[in-house]
Design a protein around this motif. Structure first.
Motif, PDB file in Angstrom:
ATOM      1  N   GLN A  10     -11.480  70.536 -23.399  1.00  0.00           N
ATOM      2  CA  GLN A  10     -12.067  71.630 -22.640  1.00  0.00           C
ATOM      3  C   GLN A  10     -11.224  72.894 -22.774  1.00  0.00           C
ATOM      4  O   GLN A  10      -9.991  72.826 -22.823  1.00  0.00           O
ATOM      5  N   THR A  11     -11.892  74.032 -22.822  1.00  0.00           N
ATOM      6  CA  THR A  11     -11.190  75.312 -22.950  1.00  0.00           C
ATOM      7  C   THR A  11     -10.519  75.681 -21.624  1.00  0.00           C
ATOM      8  O   THR A  11     -11.191  75.756 -20.595  1.00  0.00           O
ATOM      9  N   PRO A  12      -9.206  75.919 -21.627  1.00  0.00           N
ATOM     10  CA  PRO A  12      -8.518  76.274 -20.380  1.00  0.00           C
ATOM     11  C   PRO A  12      -8.786  77.727 -19.989  1.00  0.00           C
ATOM     12  O   PRO A  12      -8.948  78.598 -20.842  1.00  0.00           O
ATOM     13  N   LEU A  13      -8.852  77.972 -18.681  1.00  0.00           N
ATOM     14  CA  LEU A  13      -9.024  79.314 -18.149  1.00  0.00           C
ATOM     15  C   LEU A  13      -7.925  79.601 -17.136  1.00  0.00           C
ATOM     16  O   LEU A  13      -7.525  78.717 -16.383  1.00  0.00           O
ATOM     17  N   SER A  14      -7.442  80.810 -17.131  1.00  0.00           N
ATOM     18  CA  SER A  14      -6.402  81.205 -16.176  1.00  0.00           C
ATOM     19  C   SER A  14      -7.077  81.765 -14.931  1.00  0.00           C
ATOM     20  O   SER A  14      -7.533  82.903 -14.925  1.00  0.00           O
ATOM     21  N   ASP A  15      -7.153  80.958 -13.892  1.00  0.00           N
ATOM     22  CA  ASP A  15      -7.848  81.363 -12.673  1.00  0.00           C
ATOM     23  C   ASP A  15      -6.978  82.238 -11.778  1.00  0.00           C
ATOM     24  O   ASP A  15      -7.482  82.890 -10.866  1.00  0.00           O
ATOM     25  N   SER A  16      -5.682  82.229 -11.981  1.00  0.00           N
ATOM     26  CA  SER A  16      -4.778  83.062 -11.191  1.00  0.00           C
ATOM     27  C   SER A  16      -3.672  83.586 -12.095  1.00  0.00           C
ATOM     28  O   SER A  16      -3.030  82.812 -12.810  1.00  0.00           O
ATOM     29  N   ILE A  17      -3.479  84.911 -12.092  1.00  0.00           N
ATOM     30  CA  ILE A  17      -2.462  85.545 -12.933  1.00  0.00           C
ATOM     31  C   ILE A  17      -1.596  86.423 -12.037  1.00  0.00           C
ATOM     32  O   ILE A  17      -2.091  87.376 -11.429  1.00  0.00           O
ATOM     33  N   ILE A  18      -0.328  86.103 -11.932  1.00  0.00           N
ATOM     34  CA  ILE A  18       0.580  86.828 -11.048  1.00  0.00           C
ATOM     35  C   ILE A  18       1.827  87.231 -11.823  1.00  0.00           C
ATOM     36  O   ILE A  18       2.384  86.435 -12.591  1.00  0.00           O
ATOM     37  N   VAL A  19       2.272  88.467 -11.632  1.00  0.00           N
ATOM     38  CA  VAL A  19       3.523  88.945 -12.212  1.00  0.00           C
ATOM     39  C   VAL A  19       4.504  89.191 -11.071  1.00  0.00           C
ATOM     40  O   VAL A  19       4.167  89.853 -10.087  1.00  0.00           O
ATOM     41  N   ALA A  20       5.694  88.629 -11.200  1.00  0.00           N
ATOM     42  CA  ALA A  20       6.761  88.879 -10.235  1.00  0.00           C
ATOM     43  C   ALA A  20       7.778  89.816 -10.877  1.00  0.00           C
ATOM     44  O   ALA A  20       8.335  89.497 -11.929  1.00  0.00           O
ATOM     45  N   HIS A  21       7.984  90.976 -10.262  1.00  0.00           N
ATOM     46  CA  HIS A  21       8.971  91.936 -10.747  1.00  0.00           C
ATOM     47  C   HIS A  21      10.183  91.917  -9.821  1.00  0.00           C
ATOM     48  O   HIS A  21      10.045  92.096  -8.607  1.00  0.00           O
ATOM     49  N   ILE A  22      11.347  91.698 -10.396  1.00  0.00           N
ATOM     50  CA  ILE A  22      12.594  91.672  -9.627  1.00  0.00           C
ATOM     51  C   ILE A  22      13.481  92.800 -10.141  1.00  0.00           C
ATOM     52  O   ILE A  22      13.874  92.800 -11.316  1.00  0.00           O
TER      53      ILE A  22
ATOM     54  N   SER B 132      -1.101  90.579  -8.399  1.00  0.00           N
ATOM     55  CA  SER B 132      -2.092  89.726  -9.055  1.00  0.00           C
ATOM     56  C   SER B 132      -2.959  90.552  -9.994  1.00  0.00           C
ATOM     57  O   SER B 132      -3.324  91.684  -9.682  1.00  0.00           O
ATOM     58  N   VAL B 133      -3.292  89.971 -11.131  1.00  0.00           N
ATOM     59  CA  VAL B 133      -4.214  90.591 -12.082  1.00  0.00           C
ATOM     60  C   VAL B 133      -5.570  89.926 -11.896  1.00  0.00           C
ATOM     61  O   VAL B 133      -5.680  88.700 -12.015  1.00  0.00           O
ATOM     62  N   PRO B 134      -6.618  90.681 -11.587  1.00  0.00           N
ATOM     63  CA  PRO B 134      -7.939  90.070 -11.382  1.00  0.00           C
ATOM     64  C   PRO B 134      -8.372  89.246 -12.588  1.00  0.00           C
ATOM     65  O   PRO B 134      -8.270  89.708 -13.726  1.00  0.00           O
ATOM     66  N   ARG B 135      -8.847  88.047 -12.343  1.00  0.00           N
ATOM     67  CA  ARG B 135      -9.232  87.140 -13.444  1.00  0.00           C
ATOM     68  C   ARG B 135     -10.388  87.694 -14.251  1.00  0.00           C
ATOM     69  O   ARG B 135     -10.543  87.370 -15.430  1.00  0.00           O
ATOM     70  N   ASP B 136     -11.235  88.534 -13.640  1.00  0.00           N
ATOM     71  CA  ASP B 136     -12.385  89.092 -14.341  1.00  0.00           C
ATOM     72  C   ASP B 136     -12.125  90.511 -14.853  1.00  0.00           C
ATOM     73  O   ASP B 136     -13.069  91.218 -15.226  1.00  0.00           O
ATOM     74  N   LEU B 137     -10.859  90.915 -14.870  1.00  0.00           N
ATOM     75  CA  LEU B 137     -10.523  92.253 -15.353  1.00  0.00           C
ATOM     76  C   LEU B 137     -10.897  92.386 -16.828  1.00  0.00           C
ATOM     77  O   LEU B 137     -10.531  91.545 -17.652  1.00  0.00           O
ATOM     78  N   ILE B 138     -11.631  93.431 -17.162  1.00  0.00           N
ATOM     79  CA  ILE B 138     -12.037  93.664 -18.556  1.00  0.00           C
ATOM     80  C   ILE B 138     -10.887  94.334 -19.297  1.00  0.00           C
ATOM     81  O   ILE B 138     -10.422  95.407 -18.910  1.00  0.00           O
ATOM     82  N   VAL B 139     -10.417  93.699 -20.344  1.00  0.00           N
ATOM     83  CA  VAL B 139      -9.252  94.196 -21.090  1.00  0.00           C
ATOM     84  C   VAL B 139      -9.468  94.008 -22.584  1.00  0.00           C
ATOM     85  O   VAL B 139     -10.386  93.308 -23.020  1.00  0.00           O
TER      86      VAL B 139
ATOM     87  N   THR C 185       7.702  91.705  -1.448  1.00  0.00           N
ATOM     88  CA  THR C 185       6.574  92.578  -1.149  1.00  0.00           C
ATOM     89  C   THR C 185       5.385  92.172  -2.012  1.00  0.00           C
ATOM     90  O   THR C 185       5.512  92.039  -3.231  1.00  0.00           O
ATOM     91  N   LEU C 186       4.248  91.958  -1.375  1.00  0.00           N
ATOM     92  CA  LEU C 186       3.040  91.565  -2.097  1.00  0.00           C
ATOM     93  C   LEU C 186       2.179  92.796  -2.343  1.00  0.00           C
ATOM     94  O   LEU C 186       1.866  93.552  -1.428  1.00  0.00           O
ATOM     95  N   ILE C 187       1.814  92.997  -3.591  1.00  0.00           N
ATOM     96  CA  ILE C 187       1.128  94.206  -4.051  1.00  0.00           C
ATOM     97  C   ILE C 187      -0.344  93.914  -4.340  1.00  0.00           C
ATOM     98  O   ILE C 187      -0.686  92.867  -4.898  1.00  0.00           O
ATOM     99  N   LYS C 188      -1.200  94.847  -3.961  1.00  0.00           N
ATOM    100  CA  LYS C 188      -2.614  94.739  -4.318  1.00  0.00           C
ATOM    101  C   LYS C 188      -2.961  95.885  -5.269  1.00  0.00           C
ATOM    102  O   LYS C 188      -2.727  97.055  -4.978  1.00  0.00           O
ATOM    103  N   LEU C 189      -3.480  95.538  -6.422  1.00  0.00           N
ATOM    104  CA  LEU C 189      -3.894  96.546  -7.390  1.00  0.00           C
ATOM    105  C   LEU C 189      -5.299  97.033  -7.045  1.00  0.00           C
ATOM    106  O   LEU C 189      -6.204  96.214  -6.857  1.00  0.00           O
ATOM    107  N   PRO C 190      -5.511  98.344  -6.964  1.00  0.00           N
ATOM    108  CA  PRO C 190      -6.836  98.862  -6.610  1.00  0.00           C
ATOM    109  C   PRO C 190      -7.796  98.788  -7.790  1.00  0.00           C
ATOM    110  O   PRO C 190      -7.435  99.082  -8.931  1.00  0.00           O
ATOM    111  N   GLY C 191      -9.005  98.356  -7.520  1.00  0.00           N
ATOM    112  CA  GLY C 191     -10.005  98.270  -8.580  1.00  0.00           C
ATOM    113  C   GLY C 191     -11.375  98.033  -7.988  1.00  0.00           C
ATOM    114  O   GLY C 191     -11.546  97.962  -6.776  1.00  0.00           O
TER     115      GLY C 191
END
Length: 372
Positions: free
Chosen positions: A82-94, A105-112, A321-327
Motif C-alpha cells: 500500500q502507498t504510504p501517506l503522511s497524515d501529519s507533518i510537523i517541523v520543530a525549530h530549536i 504543522s504543515v497542512p497535509r492537503d497543502l498544494i506544493v 511554543t506551538l505555531i499555526k500557519l495561516p492558510g
C-alpha cells in the motif's frame, strides 16, 4: 525563587519526537537510567534523508548545537503493498540557545511543488504535500518503503520552507500513539469543539461501509452510529484519543482544526505521562517507553536518541511554543482542490532559516496557537 527542576531523561527522549513534551520533574534514578538504555536500543534507526544531492556531501555533525530543525511525520501503518501517506507533518525549530522550541504543522492537503525523485522515476509535479511520501516510496514489484518515501517528503518540505537540511527526522506510527496512551492509562484533555468520528462507532469498532464504496470512490463511505467527542475536559482511552486527533470532516476549519487538536493532544500526553502515577511507577514507565520505541523510526544524523536527550536537557514544556500557519482552502468551480498558505508564511519560513522566530512572532502574535 524556586529552582527549576529538570525533566528526567526518558521524558526528554519522548519530547524530541512530539510524543511527550518536557516537563519539570525530579532527577533521574537508577531505574530510569536502565529504562533509557533499553529505550535507546528499542528505537529503530534508519537513514531517512537518503543520499545528498549531486556534488554535495552529507553533513557530518560532531556535536548537537542549535539552531536545529527536526522533521516529524505521522503515518498510518500500512502493508508494504500500500502507498504510504503522511497524515501529519510537523517541523520543530530549536534556536541557537537551545532553550526554546517552536513547532509548526504543515497542512497535509497543502498544494506544493514536489521535486523529481530519480529513485522511483517520479519527474516532479504539483500536488498535495501528503502525496510526496507515496511518490518517493515505490521500490518495485508493487511494494513501498516508508523510509524511502520520507526522503522525498523531506526534500519537499525543505523546498517549501527553504530549510536546506534537517538535523534529525522521525517517522511516527499512529498506532504507536494509541499504545503509549493505553500504557499511561488514558489521557485527560480539553476538547474545544464538538467532533463526530468519520471512522469509528461509539464502542470503538469501525463503522460499516456502503458496498457501493468498495472501490474507495466515495468521499464519505461510512454509515451508522458515530463516536462523539463533546466540548469539555474528557478522559480518553487510546483509541478515542487517536480517533479524535484524526478527524477533520465536518470541522469549520477542516485540517487547521485537526492540527490544533493534534497539538492539544501532544500537551495532554505530556501532562499525563509525567504525572506522579506514571513517573513514580517503574512498571508504567517501562510500558510507556516500550510503546514509544515501537512507534518510532529515527535518524539523528549520527547521534542516537540519548545524545539528543542530553543536547535538549535544558528544555521544559513552558519553553515550547506551538505555531499555526495561516492558510485557507483552494476552491475551483466549487470543487475543493487543497490548501494554500498566506503570503506571510514565507516570512515565517525565512525567520526559521535565519533563527529569528522569536522576533517574528513578537511582530505577528497571531501565529501563536493560543488554543492549547
Amino acid at each position: 525563587m524556586a529552582r527549576k527542576r529538570r525533566a528526567p531523561l526518558w521524558a526528554r527522549l519522548s519530547a524530541i519526537f512530539g510524543c511527550v513534551l518536557m516537563v519539570v520533574s525530579g532527577g533521574a534514578i537508577v531505574t530510569q537510567q536502565v529504562l533509557v538504555a533499553r529505550y535507546a536500543g528499542a528505537v529503530e534507526t534508519q537513514d531517512l534523508f537518503g543520499e545528498p544531492a549531486v556534488g554535495a556531501t552529507k553533513k557530518q555533525v560532531s556535536d548537537i548545537k542549535g539552531p536545529l530543525n527536526i522533521l516529524l511525520v505521522g503515518v498510518d501503518p500500512r502493508k508494504e503493498t500500500q502507498t504510504p501517506l503522511s497524515d501529519s507533518i510537523i517541523v520543530a525549530h530549536i534556536p541557537k540557545g537551545m532553550d526554546q522550541a517552536y513547532l509548526f504543522s504543515v497542512p497535509r492537503d497543502l498544494i506544493v511543488d514536489i521535486p523529481a525523485f530519480p529513485k522511483t522515476g517520479f519527474k516532479g509535479g504539483r500536488s498535495k504535500i501528503n502525496a510526496a511520501m507515496g511518490y518517493g516510496s515505490a521500490v518495485g514489484n508493487g511494494k513501498h518503503d516508508v523510509v524511502q518515501g520520507f526522503d522525498l517528503l523531506a526534500k519537499t518540505v525543505g523546498q517549501l520552507t527553504g530549510i536546506d537540511e534537517f538535523d534529525a527526522g522521525v517517522i511516527l506510527n499512529f498506532n504507536g500513539f494509541k499504545a503509549i496512551v493505553d500504557a499511561m492509562g488514558g489521557v485527560t484533555m480539553t476538547i474545544d469543539q464538538n467532533v463526530k468520528s468519520e471512522h469509528l462507532q461509539p464502542n470503538g469498532k469501525a463503522r460499516p461501509r456502503y458496498s457501493r464504496c468498495a472501490d474507495n470512490s466515495c468521499a464519505h463511505p461510512y454509515y451508522g452510529p458515530q463516536a462523539e467527542y463533546k466540548v469539555g475536559t474528557r478522559h480518553l482511552e487510546g483509541w478515542q484519543a487517536l480517533d479524535y486527533v484524526r478527524q477533520r470532516y465536518g470541522l469549520p476549519r477542516g485540517d487547521y482544526d485537526r492540527q490544533r487538536h493534534q497539538q492539544q493532544f501532544i500537551k495532554a500526553m505530556a501532562k499525563q505521562a509525567l504525572s506522579k502515577n506514571v513517573v513514580t511507577s517503574p512498571t508504567k514507565l517501562d510500558a510507556v517507553l516500550k510503546a514509544a520505541g515501537k512507534a518510532l523510526i529515527f535518524d539523528g544524523n549520527g547521534h542516537n536518541v540519548v545524545d539528543w536527550a542530553f543536547a535538549l536537557k535544558n528544555l521544559r514544556s513552558d519553553d515550547m511554543t506551538l505555531i499555526k500557519l495561516p492558510g485557507d482552502s483552494v476552491i475551483v468551480n466549487g470543487d475543493y482542490r487543497g490548501e494554500a498558505l498566506e503570503d506571510s508564511a514565507d516570512d515565517f519560513f525565512k525567520a526559521v532559516r535565519d533563527d529569528q522566530v522569536q522576533n517574528f512572532i513578537f511582530r505577528h502574535p497571531e501565529y501563536i496557537n493560543s488554543n492549547v
